[in-house]
Design an enzyme around this catalytic site. Structure first.
Site, PDB file in Angstrom:
ATOM      1  N   LYS A   1       6.233   4.668   5.865  1.00 15.99           N
ATOM      2  CA  LYS A   1       5.969   4.022   7.148  1.00 15.99           C
ATOM      3  C   LYS A   1       5.400   4.987   8.180  1.00 15.99           C
ATOM      4  O   LYS A   1       4.646   4.577   9.073  1.00 15.99           O
ATOM      5  CB  LYS A   1       7.251   3.366   7.669  1.00 15.99           C
ATOM      6  CG  LYS A   1       7.667   2.131   6.876  1.00 15.99           C
ATOM      7  CD  LYS A   1       6.540   1.123   6.743  1.00 15.99           C
ATOM      8  CE  LYS A   1       7.013  -0.218   6.244  1.00 15.99           C
ATOM      9  NZ  LYS A   1       5.884  -1.170   6.037  1.00 15.99           N
TER      10      LYS A   1
ATOM     11  N   TYR B   1      10.962   5.167   2.172  1.00 16.00           N
ATOM     12  CA  TYR B   1      10.502   4.186   3.163  1.00 16.00           C
ATOM     13  C   TYR B   1      10.027   4.882   4.432  1.00 16.00           C
ATOM     14  O   TYR B   1       8.975   4.551   4.998  1.00 16.00           O
ATOM     15  CB  TYR B   1      11.652   3.229   3.461  1.00 16.00           C
ATOM     16  CG  TYR B   1      11.338   2.068   4.357  1.00 16.00           C
ATOM     17  CD1 TYR B   1      10.693   0.932   3.866  1.00 16.00           C
ATOM     18  CD2 TYR B   1      11.708   2.084   5.699  1.00 16.00           C
ATOM     19  CE1 TYR B   1      10.432  -0.155   4.695  1.00 16.00           C
ATOM     20  CE2 TYR B   1      11.460   1.007   6.528  1.00 16.00           C
ATOM     21  CZ  TYR B   1      10.816  -0.108   6.023  1.00 16.00           C
ATOM     22  OH  TYR B   1      10.554  -1.180   6.851  1.00 16.00           O
TER      23      TYR B   1
ATOM     24  N   ASP C   1       0.947 -12.419  -2.336  1.00 12.65           N
ATOM     25  CA  ASP C   1       2.333 -12.044  -2.643  1.00 12.65           C
ATOM     26  C   ASP C   1       2.562 -12.202  -4.142  1.00 12.65           C
ATOM     27  O   ASP C   1       2.404 -13.302  -4.671  1.00 12.65           O
ATOM     28  CB  ASP C   1       3.311 -12.938  -1.876  1.00 12.65           C
ATOM     29  CG  ASP C   1       4.683 -12.284  -1.742  1.00 12.65           C
ATOM     30  OD1 ASP C   1       5.183 -11.757  -2.756  1.00 12.65           O
ATOM     31  OD2 ASP C   1       5.240 -12.295  -0.630  1.00 12.65           O
TER      32      ASP C   1
ATOM     33  N   SER D   1      -0.993  -7.325  -6.900  1.00 13.72           N
ATOM     34  CA  SER D   1      -0.145  -6.345  -6.227  1.00 13.72           C
ATOM     35  C   SER D   1      -0.981  -5.328  -5.462  1.00 13.72           C
ATOM     36  O   SER D   1      -2.000  -4.842  -5.970  1.00 13.72           O
ATOM     37  CB  SER D   1       0.727  -5.613  -7.248  1.00 13.72           C
ATOM     38  OG  SER D   1       1.410  -4.536  -6.626  1.00 13.72           O
TER      39      SER D   1
END
Length: 312
Positions: free
Chosen positions: A174, A170, A43, A78
Site C-alpha cells: 500500500k 500489506y 473480480d 486476475s
C-alpha cells in the site's frame, strides 16, 4: 446539499474497476454504473487470501447494474499477472472501444508477524495490491495519454501510511502504490490524465473477526462518492491522497520539517540538533505535481547556498 438526481454523471465514459465483485469495489461499480458509466466489473471471486475463483460475484454486480438500467460486463481475470492486467483493460476495449477511468481496488489479505511471515504470503499480497496496480496501469495509461484524457484511482491504506501489526506485506504494497500514483500523475499531467489515491476504510468482509460493535456507520457507500469524484472529469487534483473513513473525507500528504543546516556535521551534533531537525511547526508541503521532486532539491540546496548555520 446536492440533489442526488442532479449529481455528477459519467455518460459516455468507460470505467474499469478491479476487485468490484464485493465490498468497496462493488459500491464503486454500482455508483458509476448508476451515473451512466459503462463498467468493466473485474473480480476473479477468490477468498480473502486470494485463493480460488468464482465468477458469481462479478456476474451479480453486472446484473445489478443492468437491472438499474446501466451497462456493464464482467471480467474474472486476475490483476496478479501482467497477462491478467492486459486482459482486464482489453475487456474494456473489446466491449466499449475505450477506457476513461481505471480504479484499482483489488486486494487480498495474508496476515503474519514480521518474524514469521512467509515469502509466499509476502509475494501473494504484493502481487495483487502493488504489482496488480502496475499490471492494470501499464496497459491503460498509454491509451489514456493517447486519448488526451484519463482518470486513475489507486488504493492505499492507513496500513500503508502508518503501518500496522502483522501485515508487513500489506503495508509495503500500500505504500508502494503511492509512489506509482505520483509518477502516473507527473507523467500524465501534460496528457490530461490525472491519478490520485484513495485511502478508504469501510466495514467489508475484510473486517471478519474484528469487533465492530462500537464502530459508527462506515459502509462502502460512504467511500464510493469520493472515488466517484476522483474518477470524474471535474476532478481538479492529481498526485494527491484522499482519506475516507466513517463519513470523514480528508487529505493525507507527505511533509518535511525545514530542518537544520550546518556546513559540516558530527555524529553527536545530529543528536544535539534533533529538536530542530524534527520541528514541524513550519512544514514544507511539496505537492508531487507539478514539481515536488525538484522543489525538494531546490529548497535544500538553497539552505546550503546561503551558507548560514541555522543550528540552535
Amino acid at each position: 446539499m446536492t440533489d442526488p438526481a442532479t449529481d455528477l454523471r459519467f455518460d459516455g465514459r468507460v470505467a474499469v474497476i478491479t476487485g468490484a465483485g464485493r465490498g468497496l469495489g462493488r459500491a464503486y461499480a454500482l455508483l458509476l454504473g448508476s451515473k451512466g458509466a459503462k463498467v468493466v466489473v473485474n473480480d476473479p471471486g477468490g477468498a480473502l487470501r486470494g485463493d480460488g475463483d468464482d465468477a458469481g460475484p462479478a456476474d451479480e454486480v453486472v446484473r445489478e447494474i443492468k437491472a438499474a438500467g446501466g451497462e456493464a460486463v464482467a471480467c474474472t481475470e486476475s490483476v496478479a499477472t501482467p497477462e491478467g492486467g492486459q486482459a482486464i483493460v482489453q475487456t474494456a476495449l473489446d466491449h466499449y472501444g475505450r477506457i476513461d477511468v481505471l480504479v484499482h481496488n483489488a486486494g487480498n489479505v495474508r496476515a503474519g508477524s514480521l518474524r514469521e511471515l512467509s515469502y509466499e504470503d509476502f509475494e501473494a499480497v504484493v502481487d495483487v495490491h502493488l504489482r496488480g496496480a502496475f499490471h492494470v496501469v501499464r496497459p491503460a495509461f498509454p491509451l489514456m495519454c493517447e486519448a488526451g484524457y484519463g482518470r486513475v484511482v489507486l488504493t492505499s491504506s492507513i496500513g500503508g501510511l502508518y503501518g500496522n501489526h502483522g501485515v508487513a506485506n500489506y503495508g509495503v504494497a500500500k505504500a508502494g502504490v503511492i509512489g506509482l500514483s505520483n509518477v502516473a500523475a507527473l507523467e500524465g499531467a501534460e496528457h490530461g490524465v490525472k491519478c490520485n489515491v484513495i485511502v478508504p476504510a469501510a466495514v467489508t468482509r475484510m473486517a471478519e473477526g474484528i469487533d465492530i460493535s462500537a464502530y459508527p456507520p462506515m459502509g462502502p457507500e460512504l467511500v464510493a462518492p469520493v472515488v466517484g469524484w476522483l474518477a470524474h472529469e471535474s476532478c481538479s487534483i492529481t498526485g494527491e491522497m484522499l482519506v475516507s473513513i466513517a463519513g470523514r473525507v480528508a487529505r493525507a500528504f507527505v511533509a518535511e520539517s525545514p530542518g537544520v543546516y550546518r556546513p559540516s556535521w558530527t555524529i553527536a551534533e545530529v543528536g544535539e540538533q534533533l529538536a530542530g531537525i524534527r520541528d514541524t511547526s513550519d512544514p514544507w508541503v511539496l505537492p508531487p505535481v507539478p514539481s515536488a521532486h525538484v522543489d525538494h532539491i531546490r529548497n535544500s540546496f538553497a539552505m546550503a547556498t546561503k551558507g548560514t548555520d541555522n543550528a540552535g
